[in-house]
Design a protein around this motif. Sequence first.
Motif, PDB file in Angstrom:
ATOM      1  N   LYS A  49     -24.489  44.014 -18.724  1.00  0.00           N
ATOM      2  CA  LYS A  49     -23.096  44.406 -18.912  1.00  0.00           C
ATOM      3  C   LYS A  49     -22.129  43.313 -18.449  1.00  0.00           C
ATOM      4  N   ASP A  50     -22.389  42.698 -17.304  1.00  0.00           N
ATOM      5  CA  ASP A  50     -21.492  41.640 -16.832  1.00  0.00           C
ATOM      6  C   ASP A  50     -21.463  40.460 -17.797  1.00  0.00           C
ATOM      7  N   CYS A  51     -22.620  40.139 -18.386  1.00  0.00           N
ATOM      8  CA  CYS A  51     -22.652  39.043 -19.360  1.00  0.00           C
ATOM      9  C   CYS A  51     -21.875  39.413 -20.621  1.00  0.00           C
ATOM     10  N   MET A  52     -21.936  40.682 -21.014  1.00  0.00           N
ATOM     11  CA  MET A  52     -21.132  41.131 -22.150  1.00  0.00           C
ATOM     12  C   MET A  52     -19.641  41.030 -21.833  1.00  0.00           C
ATOM     13  N   ASP A  53     -19.252  41.426 -20.617  1.00  0.00           N
ATOM     14  CA  ASP A  53     -17.843  41.326 -20.225  1.00  0.00           C
ATOM     15  C   ASP A  53     -17.347  39.886 -20.358  1.00  0.00           C
ATOM     16  N   HIS A  54     -18.159  38.945 -19.860  1.00  0.00           N
ATOM     17  CA  HIS A  54     -17.744  37.540 -19.939  1.00  0.00           C
ATOM     18  C   HIS A  54     -17.755  37.035 -21.375  1.00  0.00           C
ATOM     19  N   ASP A  55     -18.776  37.408 -22.146  1.00  0.00           N
ATOM     20  CA  ASP A  55     -18.840  36.965 -23.545  1.00  0.00           C
ATOM     21  C   ASP A  55     -17.584  37.379 -24.309  1.00  0.00           C
ATOM     22  N   GLN A  56     -17.189  38.638 -24.148  1.00  0.00           N
ATOM     23  CA  GLN A  56     -16.032  39.120 -24.894  1.00  0.00           C
ATOM     24  C   GLN A  56     -14.736  38.495 -24.386  1.00  0.00           C
ATOM     25  N   CYS A  57     -14.612  38.345 -23.077  1.00  0.00           N
ATOM     26  CA  CYS A  57     -13.422  37.691 -22.522  1.00  0.00           C
ATOM     27  C   CYS A  57     -13.312  36.267 -23.051  1.00  0.00           C
ATOM     28  N   SER A  58     -14.433  35.553 -23.037  1.00  0.00           N
ATOM     29  CA  SER A  58     -14.447  34.172 -23.520  1.00  0.00           C
ATOM     30  C   SER A  58     -14.167  34.112 -25.015  1.00  0.00           C
ATOM     31  N   ASN A  59     -14.727  35.053 -25.760  1.00  0.00           N
ATOM     32  CA  ASN A  59     -14.508  35.112 -27.202  1.00  0.00           C
ATOM     33  C   ASN A  59     -13.029  35.297 -27.530  1.00  0.00           C
ATOM     34  N   ILE A  60     -12.373  36.193 -26.834  1.00  0.00           N
ATOM     35  CA  ILE A  60     -10.965  36.495 -27.115  1.00  0.00           C
ATOM     36  C   ILE A  60     -10.041  35.385 -26.624  1.00  0.00           C
ATOM     37  N   ASN A  61     -10.375  34.788 -25.480  1.00  0.00           N
ATOM     38  CA  ASN A  61      -9.467  33.830 -24.841  1.00  0.00           C
ATOM     39  C   ASN A  61      -9.870  32.370 -25.021  1.00  0.00           C
ATOM     40  N   ASN A  62     -10.949  32.116 -25.782  1.00  0.00           N
ATOM     41  CA  ASN A  62     -11.444  30.741 -25.940  1.00  0.00           C
ATOM     42  C   ASN A  62     -11.606  30.068 -24.578  1.00  0.00           C
ATOM     43  N   ALA A  63     -12.301  30.754 -23.678  1.00  0.00           N
ATOM     44  CA  ALA A  63     -12.426  30.289 -22.301  1.00  0.00           C
ATOM     45  C   ALA A  63     -13.229  28.996 -22.213  1.00  0.00           C
ATOM     46  N   SER A  64     -12.935  28.220 -21.185  1.00  0.00           N
ATOM     47  CA  SER A  64     -13.684  26.996 -20.888  1.00  0.00           C
ATOM     48  C   SER A  64     -13.590  26.740 -19.390  1.00  0.00           C
ATOM     49  N   GLY A  65     -14.539  25.977 -18.872  1.00  0.00           N
ATOM     50  CA  GLY A  65     -14.480  25.630 -17.455  1.00  0.00           C
ATOM     51  C   GLY A  65     -15.185  26.596 -16.536  1.00  0.00           C
ATOM     52  N   GLY A  66     -15.843  27.625 -17.111  1.00  0.00           N
ATOM     53  CA  GLY A  66     -16.619  28.541 -16.274  1.00  0.00           C
ATOM     54  C   GLY A  66     -15.770  29.286 -15.267  1.00  0.00           C
ATOM     55  N   SER A  67     -16.125  29.167 -13.990  1.00  0.00           N
ATOM     56  CA  SER A  67     -15.441  29.919 -12.937  1.00  0.00           C
ATOM     57  C   SER A  67     -13.996  29.482 -12.745  1.00  0.00           C
ATOM     58  N   ARG A  68     -13.622  28.328 -13.279  1.00  0.00           N
ATOM     59  CA  ARG A  68     -12.258  27.825 -13.114  1.00  0.00           C
ATOM     60  C   ARG A  68     -11.317  28.258 -14.242  1.00  0.00           C
ATOM     61  N   ASP A  69     -11.858  28.954 -15.236  1.00  0.00           N
ATOM     62  CA  ASP A  69     -10.996  29.391 -16.329  1.00  0.00           C
ATOM     63  C   ASP A  69     -10.003  30.439 -15.822  1.00  0.00           C
ATOM     64  N   LYS A  70      -8.737  30.302 -16.193  1.00  0.00           N
ATOM     65  CA  LYS A  70      -7.692  31.167 -15.641  1.00  0.00           C
ATOM     66  C   LYS A  70      -7.822  32.614 -16.102  1.00  0.00           C
ATOM     67  N   ASN A  71      -8.442  32.831 -17.255  1.00  0.00           N
ATOM     68  CA  ASN A  71      -8.578  34.193 -17.764  1.00  0.00           C
ATOM     69  C   ASN A  71      -9.942  34.810 -17.473  1.00  0.00           C
ATOM     70  N   CYS A  72     -10.990  34.024 -17.633  1.00  0.00           N
ATOM     71  CA  CYS A  72     -12.347  34.588 -17.588  1.00  0.00           C
ATOM     72  C   CYS A  72     -13.199  34.050 -16.443  1.00  0.00           C
ATOM     73  N   GLY A  73     -12.581  33.350 -15.502  1.00  0.00           N
ATOM     74  CA  GLY A  73     -13.336  32.795 -14.385  1.00  0.00           C
ATOM     75  C   GLY A  73     -13.998  33.854 -13.529  1.00  0.00           C
ATOM     76  N   ASP A  74     -13.296  34.981 -13.301  1.00  0.00           N
ATOM     77  CA  ASP A  74     -13.895  36.037 -12.478  1.00  0.00           C
ATOM     78  C   ASP A  74     -15.070  36.691 -13.196  1.00  0.00           C
ATOM     79  N   GLU A  75     -14.957  36.856 -14.509  1.00  0.00           N
ATOM     80  CA  GLU A  75     -16.079  37.413 -15.275  1.00  0.00           C
ATOM     81  C   GLU A  75     -17.281  36.463 -15.253  1.00  0.00           C
ATOM     82  N   PHE A  76     -17.014  35.160 -15.293  1.00  0.00           N
ATOM     83  CA  PHE A  76     -18.088  34.165 -15.211  1.00  0.00           C
ATOM     84  C   PHE A  76     -18.831  34.301 -13.884  1.00  0.00           C
TER      85      PHE A  76
END
Length: 266
Positions: A222-249
Amino acid sequence: MKIFSKIIAIMLCSLLYIQCTEEKHTTNAQEIGLETENKNNFSGKLNIQNSTIIYTAKANAELAFNISLKIDKTLIEATINYENESILINGYDNILTETQKGALLTTGKVIADYILETKEGEISMTAYALLSMVEYIGKSPVNYIYSKRNIKSAKNITNLKSRNEGITCIRKNSYVNAEYDDSRGTHKDRVKVGSKARKNYGCMGRCGSDCGRWWIPSAWTKDCMDHDQCSNINNASGGSRDKNCGDEFNEAADDYIFGVIRGCRG
């Protein structure tokens, strides 16, 4: 420890038929630069794809392992404890190039080939810990900074209600609510496990980018799904440093390493 080893061996053996039908070549110890191999130590040095990889995995307790990966002059170290499900990673604020990460992933593949072909899938937990960390580091985001991180699995919750569920398994072709927050607020999206959202976003819910590689068993959580979808919607990059999806990472890190042992194999 024997139970864990048997679980991993069965999963690797299930991949043996596919691998053997694709390749006739048998990988030997010299080809992977193997220097030491026993149940408590799996170490070697390999020149591959214009990079020099020095890999070391040593058991410091029955279910605790020290991992050292040196890619050219870049050192990343980790301690993985399968008993209390914790990971301490120290990358000394290094950044790997995509070429170096590709060389690292290829190293993981040839090591897995060696284990499958010469050991018939009988992998030690020491070698498995090494392969898990190789995959985790090799599939990290572009320009990811490997800082010092201490990761410990949260208490496991199975009702899929809250963020950071610990390690909660999900099954392919089922639907789950991907929960994440970003600069626009909190979101809950219904997503099919294993679906392809777009290019580079296949196998939604699998721990790791896209659909991964055949040589390492995949966790689906489930946590990996949360991050996948957050990254998909926000075009996340940088892993834990991403401003939108870092916590999900961060919340998915323990799932990546320990999810397979927990039985989250999709």
